[in-house]
Write an enzyme that holds these catalytic residues in place. Structure first.
Site, PDB file in Angstrom:
ATOM      1  N   SER A  22       0.822  -1.220   0.000  1.00  0.00           N
ATOM      2  CA  SER A  22       0.000   0.000   0.000  1.00  0.00           C
ATOM      3  C   SER A  22       0.854   1.267   0.000  1.00  0.00           C
ATOM      4  O   SER A  22       1.869   1.343   0.690  1.00  0.00           O
ATOM      5  CB  SER A  22      -0.892  -0.015   1.239  1.00  0.00           C
ATOM      6  N   CYS A 128      -0.683   2.658  10.474  1.00  0.00           N
ATOM      7  CA  CYS A 128       0.073   3.835  10.023  1.00  0.00           C
ATOM      8  C   CYS A 128       0.697   4.501  11.251  1.00  0.00           C
ATOM      9  O   CYS A 128      -0.017   4.840  12.201  1.00  0.00           O
ATOM     10  CB  CYS A 128      -0.833   4.821   9.306  1.00  0.00           C
ATOM     11  N   ASN A 190       3.773  -2.937   8.806  1.00  0.00           N
ATOM     12  CA  ASN A 190       3.826  -1.592   8.228  1.00  0.00           C
ATOM     13  C   ASN A 190       5.222  -1.011   8.494  1.00  0.00           C
ATOM     14  O   ASN A 190       6.114  -1.723   8.967  1.00  0.00           O
ATOM     15  CB  ASN A 190       2.735  -0.728   8.885  1.00  0.00           C
ATOM     16  N   GLY A 242      10.880  -4.748   3.871  1.00  0.00           N
ATOM     17  CA  GLY A 242      12.281  -4.961   3.539  1.00  0.00           C
ATOM     18  C   GLY A 242      12.559  -5.961   2.446  1.00  0.00           C
ATOM     19  O   GLY A 242      13.697  -6.407   2.305  1.00  0.00           O
TER      20      GLY A 242
END
Ligand SMILES: Cc1cc2nc3c(=O)[nH]c(=O)nc-3n(C[C@H](O)[C@H](O)[C@H](O)COP(=O)(O)O)c2cc1C
Length: 303
Positions: A22, A128, A190, A242
């Site tokens: 995203s 987030c 995230n 990653g």
């Protein structure tokens, strides 16, 4: 021996195990189509809120070296009505719509809008790390997570994934609440909350100060989280964090992910090559190890 790159993430079937994470490369359906054509098994949209959001002023994304990035974009997006209009005619790209908000009713109202579109699933952004009242602030409250996931599930006709990250509380409580509320799968992780100081300007590099670290430096944190979720819960996982090479993707699968998302890697490599290169590497590894399906490798490093 024929091996298949098909991936099954709970009820979601993907032709290939690599997915765009995203918030990467905007929200244009043309770009989504190009990346799908270039090897992405599915595309997760930027997180969408009920109303449009402007996000923060720049700088919002800064490279850190060593394959790391820090960002605080501020969840800028055109809002659910506009985004539903943008994807309404899409029939070919498996789009997973990422949803962000602070109250259960916001999620059910957004899902009602997207139900008229041809989409592959939803991903609820519970993680987030740099916007007040949404993201981690929802993910840190298991009771709210439960209500948000239930509201989304009750309105949705396609699979619902809950995206978790590292907040103030134990992220495994968020995972547990999301599963109990009926999530079809978990996306982990995230970005990781971080701060980067510009020593010449003597101030933070991002306009927001605090941001989220992504890219190569968080790869082993993602492997740890995926392994913990896989060993403690019976739930399909999309691993994220990653991944820049096929080796990173295989490591996340061996840790317990049924598919793998790529984000920051699109910032270092050619967007037209990254997915194909990772997919080809996974396929060659499977041949070499005598593995017929991605599914056979899921969690093998922990078995
Ligand atoms: C510029 C940028 C914007 C992002 N926006 C979102 C977002 O809107 N919603 C979300 O759930 N994750 C967002 N993320 C997080 C990524 O989806 C992903 O979880 C994270 O970058 C870790 O993966 P990576 O190391 O492959 O980049 C964003 C990441 C970056 C770098």
């Amino acid at each position: 021996m024929e091996s298949s790159l098909e991936a099954q993430v709970g009820p979601l079937r993907l032709e290939r195990p690599t997915v765009l994470a995203s918030g990467i490369l905007g929200i244009s359906v043309e770009i989504f189509g190009r990346l799908h054509g270039a090897g992405a098994g599915a595309i997760v949209s930027k997180s969408i809120s009920v109303e449009p959001r402007d996000g923060y002023p720049g700088p919002t994304v800064v490279p850190l070296g060593g394959g790391g990035w820090i960002n605080a974009v501020g969840l800028s997006n055109p809002g659910a009505a506009a985004f539903a209009g943008m994807i309404r005619d899409n029939r070919t790209v498996p789009i997973i719509v990422s949803l962000v908000g602070s109250a259960p009713e916001e999620f059910s109202s957004m899902v009602e809008r997207f139900e008229g579109c041809h989409i592959a699933g939803y991903e609820i952004n519970l993680s987030c790390p740099h916007v007040d009242d949404v993201g981690l602030e929802v993910g840190d409250d298991p009771e709210l997570v439960s209500r948000v996931v239930r509201a989304t599930k009750s309105a949705a006709s396609v699979p619902v994934f809950a995206k978790v990250g590292l907040g103030r509380s134990d992220y495994l409580d968020t995972v547990s609440a999301a599963i109990d509320a009926g999530a079809d799968g978990i996306t982990a992780i995230n970005t990781v909350q971080a701060l980067a100081i510009d020593i010449e300007a003597q101030r933070p590099k991002l306009s927001n100060g605090i941001g989220g670290l992504s890219g190569i430096p968080i790869g082993t944190i993602a492997q740890r989280c995926v392994a913990q979720i896989h060993s403690q819960f019976d739930i399909p996982i999309m691993g994220c964090g990653g991944v820049s090479t096929w080796e990173d993707a295989v490591a996340l699968v061996l840790a317990g992910a049924s598919a793998v998302q790529l984000g920051s890697a699109l910032g270092y490599g050619s967007p037209d090559r990254v997915f194909a290169d990772v997919n080809d590497g996974i396929a060659r590894y499977m041949e070499r190890k005598g593995v017929r399906s991605v599914r056979e490798m899921v969690g093998r490093a922990l078995a």
